[in-house]
Design an enzyme around this catalytic site. Structure first.
Site, short mmCIF file in Angstrom:
data_model
loop_
_atom_site.label_atom_id
_atom_site.label_comp_id
_atom_site.label_asym_id
_atom_site.label_seq_id
_atom_site.Cartn_x
_atom_site.Cartn_y
_atom_site.Cartn_z
N TYR A 61 1.22 51.78 35.34
CA TYR A 61 2.51 52.48 35.38
C TYR A 61 3.55 51.81 34.49
O TYR A 61 4.49 52.45 34.03
CB TYR A 61 3.05 52.53 36.81
CG TYR A 61 2.59 53.70 37.63
CD1 TYR A 61 1.24 53.94 37.83
CD2 TYR A 61 3.51 54.55 38.22
CE1 TYR A 61 0.82 55.00 38.60
CE2 TYR A 61 3.10 55.62 39.00
CZ TYR A 61 1.76 55.84 39.19
OH TYR A 61 1.35 56.90 39.95
N LYS A 114 -11.98 48.40 40.25
CA LYS A 114 -13.04 48.99 39.42
C LYS A 114 -13.63 47.86 38.60
O LYS A 114 -13.67 47.90 37.35
CB LYS A 114 -12.44 50.13 38.57
CG LYS A 114 -13.47 50.97 37.84
CD LYS A 114 -14.27 51.89 38.74
CE LYS A 114 -15.39 52.56 37.97
NZ LYS A 114 -16.31 53.35 38.81
N ASP A 143 -2.82 59.63 48.56
CA ASP A 143 -2.79 61.10 48.76
C ASP A 143 -4.03 61.56 49.54
O ASP A 143 -3.94 62.44 50.39
CB ASP A 143 -2.73 61.84 47.42
CG ASP A 143 -1.30 62.18 47.01
OD1 ASP A 143 -0.38 61.45 47.43
OD2 ASP A 143 -1.10 63.17 46.28
N ASP A 171 -14.02 54.48 43.22
CA ASP A 171 -14.69 55.79 43.39
C ASP A 171 -15.38 55.84 44.75
O ASP A 171 -15.29 56.84 45.47
CB ASP A 171 -15.66 56.06 42.23
CG ASP A 171 -16.61 54.91 41.93
OD1 ASP A 171 -16.40 53.79 42.44
OD2 ASP A 171 -17.58 55.14 41.18
N ASP A 201 -1.96 55.13 44.24
CA ASP A 201 -1.32 56.45 44.18
C ASP A 201 -2.32 57.52 44.60
O ASP A 201 -2.03 58.39 45.43
CB ASP A 201 -0.83 56.70 42.74
CG ASP A 201 -0.17 58.06 42.60
OD1 ASP A 201 0.64 58.41 43.46
OD2 ASP A 201 -0.49 58.77 41.62
C1 IPM Z 1 4.23 58.56 44.61
C2 IPM Z 1 4.51 59.57 43.53
C3 IPM Z 1 5.13 58.85 42.33
C4 IPM Z 1 4.10 57.87 41.83
C5 IPM Z 1 5.62 59.76 41.20
C6 IPM Z 1 6.59 60.80 41.69
C7 IPM Z 1 6.23 58.96 40.08
O1 IPM Z 1 3.35 60.26 43.20
O2 IPM Z 1 5.19 57.88 45.05
O3 IPM Z 1 3.09 58.44 45.02
O4 IPM Z 1 3.20 58.25 41.06
O5 IPM Z 1 4.19 56.71 42.21
MG MG Z 2 1.72 59.82 44.49
#
Ligand code: IPM
Ligand code: MG
Length: 356
Positions: free
Chosen positions: A141, A187, A247, A219, A243
């Site tokens: 990032y 990884k 999710d 993975d 990240d």
């Molecule tokens: C998160 C989001 C952010 C990230 C974006 C909005 C920059 O997806 O906080 O997980 O990728 O960190």
């Molecule tokens: Mg995110």
């Protein structure tokens, strides 16, 4: 002592949900003697519109001065085409970086009332309680060089030993007060940066003999999270892998609308935000789920403000409204459909009732 809280509602549903968390903090003030001052500032697209900068200097100043920050969400189609440095996401990345919020705690906890909302079979997720610890201020990032040319583009994923050590130590410490298992995700079969990550984490294990350390490729970790998520306790990983995995973990619990997060610096000061995004399609419609933000406020009480007992009150209030059958649209399915503000009112009322 009065706690200084900075509210950063941001874009999309951000203002809708932060207002409900603010309501719950006010209920704590009325009924439990919680003393706080709240200021509000702009970040993200709203700040780009008003000041030509997604993180204006005035916001950074207030953020550095606050005891804790409660953040809503940023982004939306309106700002997708503009130059990268003015995009809402940059505001969030910059505040993480400027305040050195390197430790991002993303718990995925299944509320028993919502077992049906998970996309996995109930027996796979019943009692799920895992924590993803994501490194938040390094890796790809923020790595340089990065560049986009006409016919190719590149980013860089750097990690120093010091960066890995500080996040890994947090991981061991968190595992120690939870299920005593830490899984480091990388990884290392492909990337040099992951090899260093793995060696560094392994070298620390001797300092935490009570924590069982394991390693997993990213993975495989993604697969294991949907195959048998309860095998994990704490997962520690880099910025990009965290990240993605967070999710996945979010969906195990049924709704990303339920999940809070904390981004902490070395001193424990932090920014608290729901894991979900700004959902511009439902902004202002009164249907967003404010519970992730309310639960983020609870994490703020616990981790930055030293008010663990009040955090318990808020989390208990959330459990009660779910047990009462209240559901926003994202978690509906049998329950009583309520609006964003009705959900916030219900939690605030439970908080008040807890004082009697
Ligand atoms: C998160 C989001 C952010 C990230 C974006 C909005 C920059 O997806 O906080 O997980 O990728 O960190
Ligand atoms: Mg995110």
């Amino acid at each position: 002592m009065s706690h200084k809280i900075l509210l950063l509602p941001g874009d999309g549903i951000g203002p809708d949900i932060v207002a409900e968390a603010h309501k719950v903090l006010n209920a704590l003030a009325d009924s439990h003697g919680f003393a706080f001052d709240a200021e509000t500032a702009l970040i993200g697209g709203a700040a780009t519109d008003a000041h030509g900068d997604p993180l204006p200097e005035s916001t950074t100043r207030l953020a550095k001065d606050a005891d804790a920050i409660l953040f809503g969400a940023i982004g939306g189609p309106k700002w997708e085409q503009i130059e990268r440095d003015l995009r809402p996401e940059r505001g969030l990345l910059r505040i993480r970086s400027e305040l050195e919020l390197f430790a991002n705690l993303r718990p995925a906890l299944l509320f028993p009332e919502l077992a049906d909302a998970s996309s996995l079979k109930p027996e796979l997720v019943a009692g799920l309680d895992i924590l993803i610890l994501r490194e938040l201020t390094g890796g790809i990032y923020f790595g340089s060089p990065r560049e986009k040319l006409a016919d190719r583009a590149y980013n860089t994923m750097p990690y120093s030993v010091a960066e890995v050590e500080r996040i890994a130590r947090r991981g061991f410490e968190l595992a120690r007060v939870r299920g005593k298992r830490l899984c480091s995700v990388d990884k290392a079969n492909v990337l040099e940066v992951s090899e260093l990550w793995r060696e560094t984490v392994t070298a620390l294990a001797g300092d935490y003999p009570d924590v069982e350390l394991s390693h997993m490729y990213v993975d495989n970790a993604a697969m294991q999270l949907v195959r048998a998520p309860k095998q994990f306790d704490v997962l520690v990983t880099g910025n990009l892998f965290g990240d993605i995995l967070s999710d996945i973990a979010a969906m195990l619990t049924g709704s990303i609308g339920m999940l809070p997060s904390a981004s902490l610096n070395a001193q424990g000061r932090g920014l608290y935000e729901p894991v979900h995004g700004s959902a511009p399609d439902i902004a202002g419609k009164g249907i967003a789920n404010p519970l992730a933000t309310i639960l983020s406020a609870a994490m703020m009480l616990r981790y930055s403000l030293g008010e663990g007992a009040l955090a318990d009150v808020v989390e208990q209030a959330v459990r009660q409204v779910l047990a009462d059958g209240l559901r926003t649209a994202d978690i509906a399915g049998g329950g009583q459909a309520v609006s964003t503000t009705e959900m916030g009112d219900a939690v605030a009322n439970k908080v008040r009732a807890a004082a009697n």
